[in-house]
Design a protein around this motif. Structure first.
Motif, mmCIF file in Angstrom:
data_model
loop_
_atom_site.group_PDB
_atom_site.id
_atom_site.type_symbol
_atom_site.label_atom_id
_atom_site.label_comp_id
_atom_site.label_asym_id
_atom_site.label_seq_id
_atom_site.Cartn_x
_atom_site.Cartn_y
_atom_site.Cartn_z
ATOM 1 N N ASP A 311 0.876 -1.172 -0.073
ATOM 2 C CA ASP A 311 -0.014 0.000 -0.108
ATOM 3 C C ASP A 311 0.837 1.245 -0.047
ATOM 4 N N LEU A 312 0.594 2.128 -0.634
ATOM 5 C CA LEU A 312 1.310 3.547 -0.813
ATOM 6 C C LEU A 312 0.571 4.377 0.250
ATOM 7 N N VAL A 313 1.509 4.900 1.231
ATOM 8 C CA VAL A 313 0.853 5.617 2.469
ATOM 9 C C VAL A 313 1.891 6.864 2.623
ATOM 10 N N ASP A 314 1.412 7.665 3.620
ATOM 11 C CA ASP A 314 2.077 8.857 3.872
ATOM 12 C C ASP A 314 2.764 8.523 5.150
ATOM 13 N N ASP A 315 3.330 9.636 6.090
ATOM 14 C CA ASP A 315 4.085 9.079 6.925
ATOM 15 C C ASP A 315 3.110 8.701 8.479
ATOM 16 N N GLU A 316 1.740 8.973 8.309
ATOM 17 C CA GLU A 316 0.951 8.558 9.376
ATOM 18 C C GLU A 316 0.273 7.239 8.914
ATOM 19 N N ASN A 317 0.696 6.537 7.713
ATOM 20 C CA ASN A 317 0.037 5.402 7.534
ATOM 21 C C ASN A 317 -1.154 5.479 6.788
ATOM 22 N N ARG A 318 -1.537 6.910 6.385
ATOM 23 C CA ARG A 318 -2.867 7.262 5.605
ATOM 24 C C ARG A 318 -2.704 6.840 4.151
ATOM 25 N N SER A 319 -3.571 6.134 3.318
ATOM 26 C CA SER A 319 -3.377 5.780 2.264
ATOM 27 C C SER A 319 -3.352 7.238 1.221
ATOM 28 N N LEU A 320 -2.348 7.017 0.445
ATOM 29 C CA LEU A 320 -2.214 8.185 -0.635
ATOM 30 C C LEU A 320 -3.092 7.873 -2.126
ATOM 31 N N LYS A 321 -3.910 8.925 -2.387
ATOM 32 C CA LYS A 321 -4.570 8.621 -3.604
ATOM 33 C C LYS A 321 -4.130 9.693 -4.652
ATOM 34 N N PRO A 322 -4.538 9.283 -5.769
ATOM 35 C CA PRO A 322 -4.014 10.420 -7.001
ATOM 36 C C PRO A 322 -3.915 12.050 -6.661
ATOM 37 N N ALA A 323 -5.317 12.143 -5.770
ATOM 38 C CA ALA A 323 -5.651 13.426 -5.717
ATOM 39 C C ALA A 323 -4.420 13.948 -4.726
ATOM 40 N N LEU A 325 -1.539 12.994 -4.254
ATOM 41 C CA LEU A 325 -0.172 13.220 -5.106
ATOM 42 C C LEU A 325 -0.305 14.328 -6.024
ATOM 43 N N ALA A 326 -1.339 14.743 -6.558
ATOM 44 C CA ALA A 326 -1.485 16.053 -7.319
ATOM 45 C C ALA A 326 -1.443 17.127 -6.175
ATOM 46 N N ALA A 327 -1.836 17.070 -5.377
ATOM 47 C CA ALA A 327 -1.604 18.308 -4.103
ATOM 48 C C ALA A 327 -0.181 18.567 -3.902
ATOM 49 N N ILE A 328 0.454 17.476 -3.584
ATOM 50 C CA ILE A 328 2.071 17.575 -3.437
ATOM 51 C C ILE A 328 2.641 18.221 -4.504
ATOM 52 N N GLN A 329 2.230 17.954 -5.574
ATOM 53 C CA GLN A 329 3.127 18.365 -7.100
ATOM 54 C C GLN A 329 2.742 19.803 -7.104
ATOM 55 N N LYS A 330 1.488 20.251 -6.555
ATOM 56 C CA LYS A 330 1.365 21.627 -6.658
ATOM 57 C C LYS A 330 2.108 22.335 -5.682
ATOM 58 N N GLN A 331 2.182 21.790 -4.660
ATOM 59 C CA GLN A 331 2.986 22.537 -3.582
ATOM 60 C C GLN A 331 4.419 22.566 -4.043
ATOM 61 N N LEU A 332 4.857 21.512 -4.653
ATOM 62 C CA LEU A 332 6.314 21.378 -5.124
ATOM 63 C C LEU A 332 6.578 22.663 -6.091
ATOM 64 N N ILE A 333 5.606 22.775 -7.105
ATOM 65 C CA ILE A 333 5.736 23.868 -8.043
ATOM 66 C C ILE A 333 5.689 25.149 -7.437
ATOM 67 N N VAL A 334 5.175 25.406 -6.245
ATOM 68 C CA VAL A 334 5.115 26.790 -5.513
ATOM 69 C C VAL A 334 6.487 26.931 -4.833
ATOM 70 N N ILE A 335 7.058 25.884 -4.278
ATOM 71 C CA ILE A 335 8.377 26.042 -3.685
ATOM 72 C C ILE A 335 9.425 26.391 -4.729
ATOM 73 N N TYR A 336 9.372 25.962 -5.880
ATOM 74 C CA TYR A 336 10.609 25.924 -6.918
ATOM 75 C C TYR A 336 10.385 27.432 -7.343
ATOM 76 N N ASP A 337 9.016 27.915 -7.314
ATOM 77 C CA ASP A 337 9.040 29.182 -8.000
ATOM 78 C C ASP A 337 9.452 30.129 -7.016
ATOM 79 N N ARG A 338 9.241 29.978 -5.819
ATOM 80 C CA ARG A 338 9.861 30.954 -4.620
ATOM 81 C C ARG A 338 11.257 30.973 -4.691
ATOM 82 N N MET A 339 11.809 29.673 -4.931
ATOM 83 C CA MET A 339 13.284 29.598 -4.968
ATOM 84 C C MET A 339 13.870 30.342 -6.032
ATOM 85 N N ASP A 340 13.319 30.241 -7.362
ATOM 86 C CA ASP A 340 13.597 31.070 -8.511
ATOM 87 C C ASP A 340 13.670 32.301 -8.381
ATOM 88 N N GLU A 341 12.459 32.867 -7.539
ATOM 89 C CA GLU A 341 12.318 34.248 -7.345
ATOM 90 C C GLU A 341 13.306 34.822 -6.428
#
Length: 356
Positions: A311-323, A325-341
């Motif tokens: 099973d694919l889970v997070d740190d608290e053993n909660r199941s990770l759904k496609p949604a 993973l998509a939320a993490i991807q969005k946060q990742l983009i925000v972080i990289y934009d801040r670093m570039d700025e």
């Protein structure tokens, strides 16, 4: 009291007054020299170079996972900084700027009375990264090396790393050791204003803490432990390489780290026959092109979970759904934009130094 007693008493008082006066003069002399050193106001082409000129190259662990953490973080990896022979630069000033950055380092200038040999340059230790450049007899800047002789030194103390910002006590220790080195060399040392650099260090550390994230995707067995032989087969088929730290590493074509595959409890995989859980891990600020690396990592995680029966889970053993993973991807983009700025691109030399 006899005349002899009065004379003895007078001599004693005169001796004490003399010692006190000498110590006061020494203290005044030291304070005057220190004040002159810290009152640096003259421009310097090396120290005033714009920060975007040094965003090139390579160095490596403050852990603040967000959304999907990686369990207990592994011990910080040792910093890796390019040695001078790895920097393909012909201009000595470009080399100097690539090693010391005024926006990341507190840089002391040391002017010896005569040239100073490498063997005379004592090591300075304050608990932060220190690099030393020297102006060689050929009038070129280089990282100081055995056999070298230098007419001038630049000694840089890094302002921030994953252990936090440079403290005032560390800065004072650094200055004292540089001044002592200058005195032994019959010269003088000058420094930027401490207050300014300490303030910069605090602001820089706040920024780093905001973008410092380690993303971990955990694959947990729902029944039997995963055989390491099958884990190895899948990892190698995906292009990962097993390395000396007991983990599999995914690297770019140029050899840059992208993500790792480890036992969830950070036990060396080559010491195990099976494991109940695995972790795929991405060190966000240290990976250039992290969005694509995250996509590759999630694809591999989902494939391994399906194939191994986990099973694919997070740190608290909660199941990770496609949604999720998509939320993490969005946060990742925000972080990289801040670093570039901020002018600190993920995976750049500046990022690799700061997040080490």
């Amino acid at each position: 009291m006899t005349e002899f007693h009065w004379i003895t008493l007078g001599l004693g008082v005169a001796l004490v007054a003399g010692v006190w006066g000498f110590n006061a003069w020494q203290e005044w002399r030291f304070k005057k020299r220190a004040a002159a050193a810290f009152a640096r106001s003259h421009p310097d082409v090396l120290l005033e170079t714009p920060k975007n000129m040094v965003r090139q190259g390579e160095a490596v662990a403050r852990m603040e996972p967000s959304l999907a953490g990686a369990g207990t973080p592994p011990p910080p990896a040792s910093p890796v900084v390019n040695a001078p022979e790895e920097l393909e630069l012909t201009d000595s000033l470009a080399l100097a700027v690539s090693v010391l950055d005024p926006s990341l380092d507190y840089i002391a200038e040391l002017h010896p009375g005569e040239t100073i040999d490498y063997a005379e340059i004592t090591q300075i230790e304050v608990g932060k990264r220190i690099r030393t450049l020297g102006l060689s007899t050929l009038d070129e800047w280089e990282v100081v090396r055995p056999g070298g002789s230098y007419s001038e030194l630049r000694i840089g103390l890094q302002l921030v790393d994953r252990q936090g910002p440079l403290s005032e006590a560390q800065m004072v220790m650094f200055c004292e050791q540089v001044i002592a080195l200058a005195e032994r060399a019959g010269g003088v040392a000058t420094f930027p204003r401490r207050e300014d650099k300490l303030r910069i260090a605090q602001h820089l550390d706040t920024f780093c803490a905001d973008v410092d994230m380690l993303i971990g995707l955990n694959i947990v067995s729902s029944r039997n432990p995963f055989p390491i032989s099958r884990v190895r087969s899948m990892a190698e088929s995906a292009g990962m390489v097993f390395e000396g730290d007991g983990a599999f590493h995914m690297r770019s074509d140029s050899g840059k780290a992208l993500f790792t595959l480890t036992d969830r409890h950070h036990r060396p995989l080559d010491a195990l026959e099976d494991t109940p859980s695995l972790t795929l891990m991405l060190d966000v600020p240290r990976v250039a092109g992290g969005e694509l690396a995250f996509d590759r990592m999630t694809d591999l995680a989902q494939q391994m979970a399906l194939t191994l029966g986990g099973d694919l889970v997070d740190d608290e053993n909660r199941s990770l759904k496609p949604a999720d993973l998509a939320a993490i991807q969005k946060q990742l983009i925000v972080i990289y934009d801040r670093m570039d700025e901020r002018g600190i691109a993920a995976g750049s030399m500046a990022a690799l130094r700061l997040f080490a």
